[in-house]
Scaffold this motif. Structure first.
Motif, PDB file in Angstrom:
ATOM      1  N   PRO A 100       0.820  -1.217   0.000  1.00 58.28           N
ATOM      2  CA  PRO A 100       0.000   0.000   0.000  1.00 58.28           C
ATOM      3  C   PRO A 100       0.853   1.266   0.000  1.00 58.28           C
ATOM      4  O   PRO A 100       1.967   1.271   0.507  1.00 58.28           O
ATOM      5  CB  PRO A 100      -0.783  -0.123   1.309  1.00 58.28           C
ATOM      6  CG  PRO A 100       0.102  -0.913   2.225  1.00 58.28           C
ATOM      7  CD  PRO A 100       0.851  -1.866   1.329  1.00 58.28           C
ATOM      8  N   LEU A 101       0.259   2.331  -0.582  1.00 61.59           N
ATOM      9  CA  LEU A 101       0.882   3.654  -0.520  1.00 61.59           C
ATOM     10  C   LEU A 101       0.445   4.339   0.786  1.00 61.59           C
ATOM     11  O   LEU A 101      -0.612   4.005   1.337  1.00 61.59           O
ATOM     12  CB  LEU A 101       0.416   4.498  -1.715  1.00 61.59           C
ATOM     13  CG  LEU A 101       1.044   4.172  -3.060  1.00 61.59           C
ATOM     14  CD1 LEU A 101       0.321   4.930  -4.176  1.00 61.59           C
ATOM     15  CD2 LEU A 101       2.536   4.505  -3.067  1.00 61.59           C
ATOM     16  N   PRO A 102       1.224   5.328   1.251  1.00 65.83           N
ATOM     17  CA  PRO A 102       0.755   6.126   2.397  1.00 65.83           C
ATOM     18  C   PRO A 102      -0.631   6.698   2.093  1.00 65.83           C
ATOM     19  O   PRO A 102      -0.957   6.970   0.933  1.00 65.83           O
ATOM     20  CB  PRO A 102       1.806   7.234   2.504  1.00 65.83           C
ATOM     21  CG  PRO A 102       3.033   6.666   1.868  1.00 65.83           C
ATOM     22  CD  PRO A 102       2.559   5.748   0.783  1.00 65.83           C
ATOM     23  N   ARG A 103      -1.415   6.874   3.141  1.00 64.09           N
ATOM     24  CA  ARG A 103      -2.840   7.243   3.011  1.00 64.09           C
ATOM     25  C   ARG A 103      -3.110   8.491   2.182  1.00 64.09           C
ATOM     26  O   ARG A 103      -4.159   8.581   1.538  1.00 64.09           O
ATOM     27  CB  ARG A 103      -3.421   7.529   4.403  1.00 64.09           C
ATOM     28  CG  ARG A 103      -3.880   6.326   5.155  1.00 64.09           C
ATOM     29  CD  ARG A 103      -4.134   6.762   6.601  1.00 64.09           C
ATOM     30  NE  ARG A 103      -4.596   5.654   7.427  1.00 64.09           N
ATOM     31  CZ  ARG A 103      -5.867   5.278   7.513  1.00 64.09           C
ATOM     32  NH1 ARG A 103      -6.784   5.900   6.827  1.00 64.09           N
ATOM     33  NH2 ARG A 103      -6.214   4.264   8.286  1.00 64.09           N
ATOM     34  N   HIS A 104      -2.195   9.463   2.223  1.00 69.99           N
ATOM     35  CA  HIS A 104      -2.488  10.738   1.530  1.00 69.99           C
ATOM     36  C   HIS A 104      -2.348  10.605   0.007  1.00 69.99           C
ATOM     37  O   HIS A 104      -2.691  11.540  -0.716  1.00 69.99           O
ATOM     38  CB  HIS A 104      -1.580  11.866   2.047  1.00 69.99           C
ATOM     39  CG  HIS A 104      -0.127  11.682   1.693  1.00 69.99           C
ATOM     40  ND1 HIS A 104       0.710  10.813   2.369  1.00 69.99           N
ATOM     41  CD2 HIS A 104       0.630  12.240   0.721  1.00 69.99           C
ATOM     42  CE1 HIS A 104       1.922  10.861   1.834  1.00 69.99           C
ATOM     43  NE2 HIS A 104       1.902  11.715   0.821  1.00 69.99           N
ATOM     44  N   LEU A 105      -1.879   9.454  -0.471  1.00 68.87           N
ATOM     45  CA  LEU A 105      -1.704   9.269  -1.917  1.00 68.87           C
ATOM     46  C   LEU A 105      -2.832   8.393  -2.464  1.00 68.87           C
ATOM     47  O   LEU A 105      -3.229   7.411  -1.838  1.00 68.87           O
ATOM     48  CB  LEU A 105      -0.341   8.632  -2.200  1.00 68.87           C
ATOM     49  CG  LEU A 105       0.856   9.512  -1.822  1.00 68.87           C
ATOM     50  CD1 LEU A 105       2.149   8.705  -1.825  1.00 68.87           C
ATOM     51  CD2 LEU A 105       0.964  10.710  -2.764  1.00 68.87           C
ATOM     52  N   ASP A 106      -3.316   8.761  -3.650  1.00 65.08           N
ATOM     53  CA  ASP A 106      -4.442   8.066  -4.274  1.00 65.08           C
ATOM     54  C   ASP A 106      -3.895   6.946  -5.178  1.00 65.08           C
ATOM     55  O   ASP A 106      -3.350   7.213  -6.252  1.00 65.08           O
ATOM     56  CB  ASP A 106      -5.256   9.097  -5.078  1.00 65.08           C
ATOM     57  CG  ASP A 106      -6.442   8.479  -5.791  1.00 65.08           C
ATOM     58  OD1 ASP A 106      -6.521   7.234  -5.882  1.00 65.08           O
ATOM     59  OD2 ASP A 106      -7.293   9.256  -6.277  1.00 65.08           O
ATOM     60  N   GLU A 107      -4.021   5.700  -4.704  1.00 58.46           N
ATOM     61  CA  GLU A 107      -3.426   4.566  -5.437  1.00 58.46           C
ATOM     62  C   GLU A 107      -3.938   4.482  -6.869  1.00 58.46           C
ATOM     63  O   GLU A 107      -3.172   4.239  -7.804  1.00 58.46           O
ATOM     64  CB  GLU A 107      -3.722   3.250  -4.696  1.00 58.46           C
ATOM     65  CG  GLU A 107      -2.908   3.115  -3.428  1.00 58.46           C
ATOM     66  CD  GLU A 107      -3.150   1.829  -2.651  1.00 58.46           C
ATOM     67  OE1 GLU A 107      -2.467   1.639  -1.640  1.00 58.46           O
ATOM     68  OE2 GLU A 107      -4.029   1.032  -3.047  1.00 58.46           O
ATOM     69  N   GLN A 108      -5.245   4.674  -7.054  1.00 63.08           N
ATOM     70  CA  GLN A 108      -5.821   4.542  -8.405  1.00 63.08           C
ATOM     71  C   GLN A 108      -5.238   5.573  -9.362  1.00 63.08           C
ATOM     72  O   GLN A 108      -4.970   5.275 -10.524  1.00 63.08           O
ATOM     73  CB  GLN A 108      -7.348   4.669  -8.358  1.00 63.08           C
ATOM     74  CG  GLN A 108      -8.038   3.449  -7.755  1.00 63.08           C
ATOM     75  CD  GLN A 108      -7.589   2.131  -8.394  1.00 63.08           C
ATOM     76  OE1 GLN A 108      -7.392   2.039  -9.608  1.00 63.08           O
ATOM     77  NE2 GLN A 108      -7.392   1.104  -7.576  1.00 63.08           N
TER      78      GLN A 108
HETATM   79 MG   LIG Z   1      -4.441   5.685  -0.217  1.00 59.89          MG
END
Ligand SMILES: [Mg+2]
Ligand SMILES: Nc1nc2c(c(=O)[nH]1)N[C@@H](CN(C=O)c1ccc(C(=O)N[C@@H](CCC(=O)O)C(=O)O)cc1)CN2
Length: 297
Positions: A100-108
């Protein structure tokens, strides 16, 4: 019945050896190595282990590894700019952003920025669409690894009843598509499925990918079924302070009933990185315009 243990670690080692032979042939033909870029944002300990392992395996297979480690507070624009640079880099055949990426980044949004023809994780919507309609593209590594283990064990899968437990974009959905393409009768079960034990009891093939430790019990398994356990769950061990890994399947119970079963660890997990190398080499052949037989790897 005591199940045959499906040795994913040995299968993956054999696959990596075959990839290394083909990677050497690619380097000789193309005049350059196949290249994989791996992007890690932050310091998640498990992700660090996986990224290190990917880099090491890439080099061992005779391919070039480009590692990009960014701090946890990296902003979206910086990450997207890096992906764009890798898209444009002719030495890079495959791009992978570790999740997973850190929460503040939008994976999609990040995945959507990867050139689909370098998306060796098979996560881009273009590759998900290609899989859905039966076009050539990249298939996510874990489900493709599961399919390889299943075909090695069972041969032709046509007509078999398969239940996939879990509907993630990374494992459950592509796994269901792959089994459908092999002409299985596929059921996708999930947290809202009613009478899950009964649904699973119908299956010749069970793929468990829910992320819930030992959820699938032995008495859910049809005698002789093939059980593929994608779960990697760390739980408290018997000794103080120690942890151990378990799958989504209660292994001892299921192994007493199943025909074959993958262990955790040493089953599906090692296939993920071996298939990543496979996808990277396929990308390199395509990018270099050199033909590769469809069943070469
Ligand atoms: Mg995220
Ligand atoms: N961009 C991606 N991110 C993530 C993926 C992925 O395919 N692409 N998959 C997982 C993590 N993963 C690779 O990235 C991965 C997970 C597990 C294993 C593995 O070999 N597991 C071992 C046990 C390891 C242990 O002791 O902890 C096993 O099951 O035998 C390899 C790769 C999420 N992120």
């Amino acid at each position: 019945m005591t199940a045959t243990v499906i040795d994913g670690k040995a299968f993956a080692a054999d696959l990596r050896a075959r990839i290394a032979t083909l990677a050497a042939a690619f380097s000789a033909q193309a005049g350059r190595q196949a290249g994989l870029a791996v992007v890690l944002v932050g310091e998640d300990p498990a992700s660090q282990v996986y990224v290190r392992s990917k880099g090491r395996s890439t080099v061992e297979a005779g391919m070039a590894s480009f590692e990009h480690k960014l701090p946890a507070d990296t902003d979206e624009a910086t990450l997207l700019a890096l992906v764009e640079r890798l898209n444009a880099d002719p030495a890079v055949d495959g791009i992978l952003v570790q999740l997973p990426l850190p929460r503040h980044l939008d994976e999609q949004k990040v995945i959507a920025t990867i050139n689909p023809d370098k998306d060796v994780d098979g996560f881009h919507v273009t590759n998900a669409g290609r899989l859905a309609v039966g076009q050539a593209g990249f298939v996510p590594c874990t489900p493709l690894g599961c399919l390889m283990l299943l075909k090695d064990r069972l041969g032709d899968l046509a007509g078999l009843d398969a239940v996939v437990i879990g509907r993630s974009n990374i494992v459950g959905k592509p796994m269901a598509q792959l089994l459908l393409a092999e002409s299985c009768t596929v059921t996708v079960a999930h947290s809202k499925t009613q009478n899950l034990p009964e649904v699973v009891r119908r299956a010749d093939i069970v793929v468990a990918a829910v992320g819930r430790p030992e959820m699938v019990k032995g008495d859910w398994i049809k005698p002789g079924a093939t059980v593929i356990d994608v779960g990697i769950n760390r739980v408290p061990g018997a000794q103080d302070g120690k942890t151990r890994l378990v799958g989504d399947v209660a292994y001892d119970e299921a192994a007493a009933v199943a025909g074959a079963i993958t262990p955790v660890p040493g089953g599906v997990g090692p296939m993920t990185i071996a298939v990543l190398l496979r996808n990277t080499l396929v990308a390199a052949y395509r990018n270099a315009g050199i033909a590769l037989a469809p069943d070469a790897i």
